[in-house]
Design an enzyme around this catalytic site. Sequence first.
Site, PDB file in Angstrom:
ATOM      1  N   LYS A   1       0.825  -1.203   0.000  1.00 32.43           N
ATOM      2  CA  LYS A   1       0.000   0.000   0.000  1.00 32.43           C
ATOM      3  C   LYS A   1       0.862   1.256   0.000  1.00 32.43           C
ATOM      4  CE  LYS A   1      -3.944   0.692   0.683  1.00 32.43           C
ATOM      5  NZ  LYS A   1      -4.890   1.237  -0.304  1.00 32.43           N
TER       6      LYS A   1
ATOM      7  N   HIS B   1      -1.965   4.998  -5.912  1.00 32.55           N
ATOM      8  CA  HIS B   1      -3.297   5.606  -6.035  1.00 32.55           C
ATOM      9  C   HIS B   1      -3.272   7.092  -5.659  1.00 32.55           C
ATOM     10  CE1 HIS B   1      -4.997   1.642  -6.706  1.00 32.55           C
ATOM     11  NE2 HIS B   1      -4.467   1.206  -5.583  1.00 32.55           N
TER      12      HIS B   1
ATOM     13  N   SER C   1      -7.122  -6.926  -8.713  1.00 34.07           N
ATOM     14  CA  SER C   1      -8.463  -6.682  -9.250  1.00 34.07           C
ATOM     15  C   SER C   1      -9.269  -7.972  -9.260  1.00 34.07           C
ATOM     16  CB  SER C   1      -8.365  -6.110 -10.666  1.00 34.07           C
ATOM     17  OG  SER C   1      -7.751  -4.843 -10.665  1.00 34.07           O
TER      18      SER C   1
ATOM     19  N   VAL D   1     -15.489   0.571 -11.702  1.00 29.17           N
ATOM     20  CA  VAL D   1     -15.077   1.487 -12.768  1.00 29.17           C
ATOM     21  C   VAL D   1     -13.648   1.944 -12.496  1.00 29.17           C
ATOM     22  CG1 VAL D   1     -15.563   3.683 -13.916  1.00 29.17           C
ATOM     23  CG2 VAL D   1     -17.451   2.233 -13.104  1.00 29.17           C
TER      24      VAL D   1
ATOM     25  N   VAL E   1     -15.705  -1.095  -5.205  1.00 32.55           N
ATOM     26  CA  VAL E   1     -14.318  -1.537  -5.282  1.00 32.55           C
ATOM     27  C   VAL E   1     -13.409  -0.400  -5.756  1.00 32.55           C
ATOM     28  CG1 VAL E   1     -12.779  -3.342  -6.150  1.00 32.55           C
ATOM     29  CG2 VAL E   1     -15.193  -3.846  -5.825  1.00 32.55           C
ATOM     30  N   ALA E   2     -13.989   0.595  -6.407  1.00 28.30           N
ATOM     31  CA  ALA E   2     -13.215   1.730  -6.915  1.00 28.30           C
ATOM     32  C   ALA E   2     -12.816   2.711  -5.812  1.00 28.30           C
ATOM     33  CB  ALA E   2     -14.009   2.465  -7.997  1.00 28.30           C
TER      34      ALA E   2
ATOM     35  N   ASP F   1     -10.442   2.759  -3.796  1.00 25.62           N
ATOM     36  CA  ASP F   1      -9.008   3.077  -3.779  1.00 25.62           C
ATOM     37  C   ASP F   1      -8.665   4.208  -4.740  1.00 25.62           C
ATOM     38  OD1 ASP F   1      -8.056   1.275  -1.830  1.00 25.62           O
ATOM     39  OD2 ASP F   1      -8.087  -0.372  -3.261  1.00 25.62           O
TER      40      ASP F   1
ATOM     41  N   VAL G   1     -14.357  -0.745   1.605  1.00 18.90           N
ATOM     42  CA  VAL G   1     -13.076  -1.009   2.259  1.00 18.90           C
ATOM     43  C   VAL G   1     -11.931  -0.752   1.285  1.00 18.90           C
ATOM     44  CG1 VAL G   1     -11.636  -2.800   3.296  1.00 18.90           C
ATOM     45  CG2 VAL G   1     -14.070  -2.674   3.854  1.00 18.90           C
TER      46      VAL G   1
END
Length: 357
Positions: free
Chosen positions: A59, A80, A118, A223, A251-252, A254, A282
């Site tokens: 991370k 990110h 992913s 996305v 899920v996006a 991040d 999360v």
Amino acid sequence: MSMTPDGVREFERLGIDVFVETGAGEAANIPDSAYVAAGADIVPTAADAWSQQMVVKVKEPKESEFGFLRPDLTLFTYLHLAAYPAVAKALVGSGATALAYETVQLPDGSLPLLAPMSEIAGRLATQAGARFLERPQGGRGVLMGGAPGVKPAKVAVIGAGNVGYNAAWVAAGMLAEVTILDKNLDRLRQLDQISVGRTTTMASNRGAVERAVAEADLVVGAVLIAGARAPVVVTEEMVSSMKKGSVIVDVAVDQGGCVATTRETSHQDPVYVQHGVVHYAVGNMPGAVPQTSTYALTNATLPYLLDVAVHGARGAAARSEAIRRGVNVVAGSITYAPVAEELGYAAADALVALGAA
């Protein structure tokens, strides 16, 4: 954990010393002794690990780690930066060289170092959605596969990339009624052939998303724009149209999230309710399954990590366009254009910046 013992052995085979912070592999059930057997040196503190020339993580640096950043450091991890401007500011101010797994990109547009996470996140998204649809978890009390004589859950997956496909695949395997939406018609044609009628593909536009979200028991936001902040595709109005006790898994998150009502949560406190809808958002979802994630990540990253370790960031970037796209920050400049644009920086050329570093 960012590397398995087999990964360590590959570095050591090339004469590159590897230092592992003690206990770093515990969550993945990899003891220090396994790293020692592969040739690594175990160091007692994070400061010792960060003192090396190249640091490999999973991370982005936490605020407590900003003090370890320095000009002669090469950092290779998920960054990110578009979603974490404070991290970008710290990296720019430190003068460090930082490469992002998520922006390493092959000529065909694929993201080889993002793909394994992913895939895992997509599969976890459906598992999480199924769990939080249960009534004791605050959901509608709907079973994904229904029961004889009872309709299954309706699942809308927005985005047909690696995350979306894996989420849809698992949901279909759980016998849910699955719709997957994307703007890329060629991708939808491909998925139509793979799914063989188990999922419905739909061209994504405002009206189609509105209808799919309103009807869904579970919405999976999947996305992605490589390196950039995720576009908001599901508006707050759409969320408010959903049935009470429905679930959103974004899920996006991040990359900032593709649902207007998303705010990042943690594995310890994963959900909140807004407009009567359970939100699961999360960050670092694959962290829930660290053993699987560690092995999947090392399988993908190892050739790129070795290239940077052997040739240096500049040499590796000169040899490989994929690695060059992975370079995000060098000597106080942001070198990945989508991140620079999102954060208001002027983008620098990666090779020029690396040559001057």
